[in-house]
Design a protein around this motif. Structure first.
Motif, mmCIF file in Angstrom:
data_model
loop_
_atom_site.group_PDB
_atom_site.id
_atom_site.type_symbol
_atom_site.label_atom_id
_atom_site.label_comp_id
_atom_site.label_asym_id
_atom_site.label_seq_id
_atom_site.Cartn_x
_atom_site.Cartn_y
_atom_site.Cartn_z
ATOM 1 N N PRO A 20 4.126 4.353 8.947
ATOM 2 C CA PRO A 20 4.145 3.740 7.617
ATOM 3 C C PRO A 20 4.451 4.799 6.578
ATOM 4 O O PRO A 20 3.953 5.926 6.672
ATOM 5 N N HIS A 84 -1.253 0.808 3.203
ATOM 6 C CA HIS A 84 -1.123 1.502 4.476
ATOM 7 C C HIS A 84 -1.432 0.605 5.673
ATOM 8 O O HIS A 84 -0.665 0.528 6.631
ATOM 9 N N ALA A 87 1.091 -2.092 6.186
ATOM 10 C CA ALA A 87 2.329 -1.510 6.716
ATOM 11 C C ALA A 87 2.177 -1.248 8.217
ATOM 12 O O ALA A 87 3.103 -1.466 8.997
ATOM 13 N N ASP A 104 1.036 9.195 10.586
ATOM 14 C CA ASP A 104 1.331 9.279 9.155
ATOM 15 C C ASP A 104 2.651 10.028 8.955
ATOM 16 O O ASP A 104 3.030 10.849 9.782
ATOM 17 N N ASP A 106 3.306 12.220 6.678
ATOM 18 C CA ASP A 106 3.204 13.502 5.979
ATOM 19 C C ASP A 106 2.917 14.690 6.895
ATOM 20 O O ASP A 106 2.599 15.776 6.421
ATOM 21 N N GLN A 108 0.434 15.327 8.695
ATOM 22 C CA GLN A 108 -0.956 15.778 8.846
ATOM 23 C C GLN A 108 -1.398 15.555 10.294
ATOM 24 O O GLN A 108 -2.293 16.230 10.781
ATOM 25 N N THR A 216 -0.761 12.917 -2.066
ATOM 26 C CA THR A 216 -1.421 11.838 -1.325
ATOM 27 C C THR A 216 -1.041 10.483 -1.926
ATOM 28 O O THR A 216 -0.897 10.342 -3.139
ATOM 29 N N LYS A 217 -0.851 9.500 -1.040
ATOM 30 C CA LYS A 217 -0.538 8.142 -1.506
ATOM 31 C C LYS A 217 -1.809 7.296 -1.475
ATOM 32 O O LYS A 217 -1.767 6.092 -1.527
ATOM 33 N N LYS A 222 -7.385 3.153 -3.899
ATOM 34 C CA LYS A 222 -7.058 2.675 -2.550
ATOM 35 C C LYS A 222 -8.153 3.077 -1.562
ATOM 36 O O LYS A 222 -8.431 2.356 -0.605
HETATM 37 N N1 UDP Z 1 1.031 4.830 2.921
HETATM 38 C C1 UDP Z 1 1.638 3.580 2.926
HETATM 39 N N2 UDP Z 1 1.360 2.701 1.912
HETATM 40 C C2 UDP Z 1 0.496 3.000 0.896
HETATM 41 C C3 UDP Z 1 -0.163 4.265 0.924
HETATM 42 C C4 UDP Z 1 0.124 5.149 1.937
HETATM 43 O O1 UDP Z 1 2.432 3.277 3.822
HETATM 44 O O2 UDP Z 1 0.293 2.169 0.024
HETATM 45 C C5 UDP Z 1 1.332 5.776 3.994
HETATM 46 C C6 UDP Z 1 1.733 7.170 3.538
HETATM 47 O O3 UDP Z 1 3.117 7.240 3.241
HETATM 48 C C7 UDP Z 1 1.343 8.010 4.734
HETATM 49 C C8 UDP Z 1 0.123 7.299 5.264
HETATM 50 O O4 UDP Z 1 0.159 5.974 4.742
HETATM 51 O O5 UDP Z 1 2.346 8.010 5.745
HETATM 52 C C9 UDP Z 1 -1.176 7.975 4.859
HETATM 53 O O6 UDP Z 1 -1.181 8.198 3.449
HETATM 54 P P1 UDP Z 1 -1.552 9.610 2.806
HETATM 55 O O7 UDP Z 1 -1.066 10.700 3.682
HETATM 56 O O8 UDP Z 1 -1.077 9.634 1.403
HETATM 57 O O9 UDP Z 1 -3.124 9.528 2.838
HETATM 58 P P2 UDP Z 1 -4.147 10.751 2.998
HETATM 59 O O10 UDP Z 1 -3.706 11.531 4.200
HETATM 60 O O11 UDP Z 1 -4.042 11.536 1.742
HETATM 61 O O12 UDP Z 1 -5.456 10.069 3.181
#
Ligand code: UDP
Ligand code: MG
Length: 332
Positions: A20, A84, A87, A104, A106, A108, A216-217, A222
Motif C-alpha cells: 500500500p 492503510h 488499501a 510498507d 517506505d 522500514q 510518515t503518512k 490516523k
Molecule cells: N499508507 C497508505 N494510506 C494511508 C497512509 C499510509 O497506503 O492513508 C501507506 C504508506 O504509504 C506506507 C504504509 O501505509 O506504505 C505505512 O505508512 P507509514 O510508513 O507512513 O506509517 P509509519 O511507518 O510511520 O507508521
C-alpha cells in the motif's frame, strides 16, 4: 489447516507482494531498487500489487514508468485515500498468489526478509509468518511509546496470540487470505484480525529501519483512528467500562442523597448547593461518556448494515484492456 497451495493447478503465481502506498514518490525508486532483486532472486512466479491509495503526488506516474520495465509490477489504484488498512484490503482482494506478503512502501520492513518468510512457511507448513520488529531504535521516542502502549492494550483486550511488535509486514497462505477475505467486518485491523484467525504461524525477526524517504503518512489522527478501530472491533470492554462508571456513580449519588437529606433535616438546605452542583456535573459527565461509547457501537452497526465498500478500485493494470472499474467492489 495448512494447505500447500502449489497443488492447485490454476495457481501459477507463487507469491504476491502487496504494497500500500500513499504519496510515496520519494520512497518509490528506492523500494523498486531493493524489492525487485529480492524477488527476482527467488526464482518463482510472483507479482507485486502496488496499491496506490489515492496519492496526490507523482506516485501513480512513477508506478506506470516502473511498470514498463517490470512486468511483474501490477498497479491497483483506489479512487480516493481510503487509509492503510483499506488499501491492504484492496491488495488482498486483488492478489492471486499462492502466498501473499504485505510490505510498507517506505522500506522500514526489509524486502530481503520475504524469501526467509516464504521458506519458513513452506518448510513448516505455516499459514502465517509475522515479521516481528526486534528493535525500534530508529523510531522516534513518541512512536515507540505510543506503539508500546498500543500493543500492551490490544494484547490485553484481544489476547496474547497477538504478537507484540508485529505490524503489517507478514506473509499469508492462500487459505489464510481467503479466510481474511471472508470476514464481513468493515474497518479491518489486520494485525489483530490475522492472529485471531488461529492459523499455524511462525515469526521472523528484523531490524526496523528508518523511513527511506518522505514523511510518515500516519499523522496522530490516523493513529488514534487505528487505536479506536483496534479496541472497538475486538472488544466490548469500553461498554463495560461505561457500565462500571454508571454503577459507581449510582452508589456515589446514593451517598449524596443521604447527605443532602441529613442536611435538609438539620434545616441547612442552602449549603447543599455545592454538593448538588457537583452531583449534576458528575452525572452529566458519566452520561455523556456512556452515550459516546454507545454511539461508537451504534455507528458501527449502522455502517455494517449499510455494507458500503471501504474502497473502490478505479484501475487495475491486470484488467487494463477494459478500463472499467470493478463494479460494486465489496470492500470487506
Ligand atoms: N499508507 C497508505 N494510506 C494511508 C497512509 C499510509 O497506503 O492513508 C501507506 C504508506 O504509504 C506506507 C504504509 O501505509 O506504505 C505505512 O505508512 P507509514 O510508513 O507512513 O506509517 P509509519 O511507518 O510511520 O507508521
Ligand atoms: Mg513507515
Amino acid at each position: 489447516m495448512s494447505t500447500e497451495p502449489s497443488t492447485n493447478p490454476s495457481v501459477t503465481t507463487t507469491l504476491s507482494v502487496v504494497v500500500p502506498m500513499y504519496n510515496e514518490e520519494d520512497a518509490l525508486p528506492a523500494l523498486v531498487a531493493r524489492l525487485r532483486p529480492a524477488l527476482d532472486g527467488m526464482d518463482i512466479g510472483y507479482e507485486v500489487v502496488a496499491v496506490d491509495d489515492g496519492s496526490k503526488d507523482r506516485t501513480a506516474e512513477l508506478l506506470t514508468e516502473f511498470q514498463v520495465k517490470w512486468p511483474e509490477l501490477r498497479i491497483v489504484r483506489l479512487r480516493g485515500n481510503s487509509g492503510h488498512q483499506a488499501a491492504l484490503t484492496a491488495g488482498l482482494h486483488s492478489a492471486v498468489g499462492a502466498y501473499v506478503a504485505s510490505l510498507d512502501a517506505d522500506l522500514q520492513d526489509p524486502p530481503e526478509k520475504i524469501p526467509e518468510m516464504l521458506g519458513l512457511a513452506r518448510r513448516d507448513h505455516l499459514d502465517i509468518v509475522y515479521g516481528v520488529r526486534a528493535d525500534r531504535s530508529t523510531d522516534t521516542g513518541f512512536k515507540r511509546r505510543s506503539a508500546g502502549a498500543y500493543y500492551w492494550l490490544v494484547r490485553r483486550l484481544v489476547g496474547k496470540q497477538v504478537p507484540a511488535q508485529a505490524g503489517d509486514f507478514r506473509l499469508l497462505s492462500r487459505a489464510a487470505v481467503e479466510a481474511v477475505k471472508s470476514m464481513p467486518d468493515q474497518h479491518q485491523v489486520y494485525r489483530l484480525l490475522v492472529p485471531w484467525l488461529g492459523f499455524p504461524s511462525g515469526q521472523v525477526t528484523y531490524q526496523r529501519e528508518e523511513r527511506v524517504a518522505g514523511e510518515t503518512k500516519y499523522p496522530l489522527s490516523k493513529m488514534i483512528r487505528l487505536g479506536l478501530d483496534s479496541v472497538i472491533n475486538f472488544s466490548a470492554a469500553p461498554l463495560r467500562l461505561a457500565t462500571w462508571l454508571g454503577v459507581a456513580s449510582f452508589f456515589g449519588c446514593l451517598l449524596m442523597v443521604g447527605a443532602t437529606l441529613a442536611i435538609y433535616l438539620c434545616g441547612k438546605t442552602v449549603p447543599g448547593w455545592t454538593s448538588l452542583f457537583i452531583m449534576m456535573l458528575f452525572l452529566g459527565g458519566v452520561q455523556l461518556i456512556c452515550v459516546g461509547l454507545l454511539g461508537e457501537y451504534i455507528g458501527r452497526i449502522y455502517t455494517a448494515v449499510q455494507r458500503r465498500p471501504t474502497f473502490f478500485v478505479g484501475y487495475d493494470s491486470a484488467h487494463s484492456a477494459s478500463e472499467t472499474p470493478a463494479e460494486g467492489e465489496n470492500g470487506r
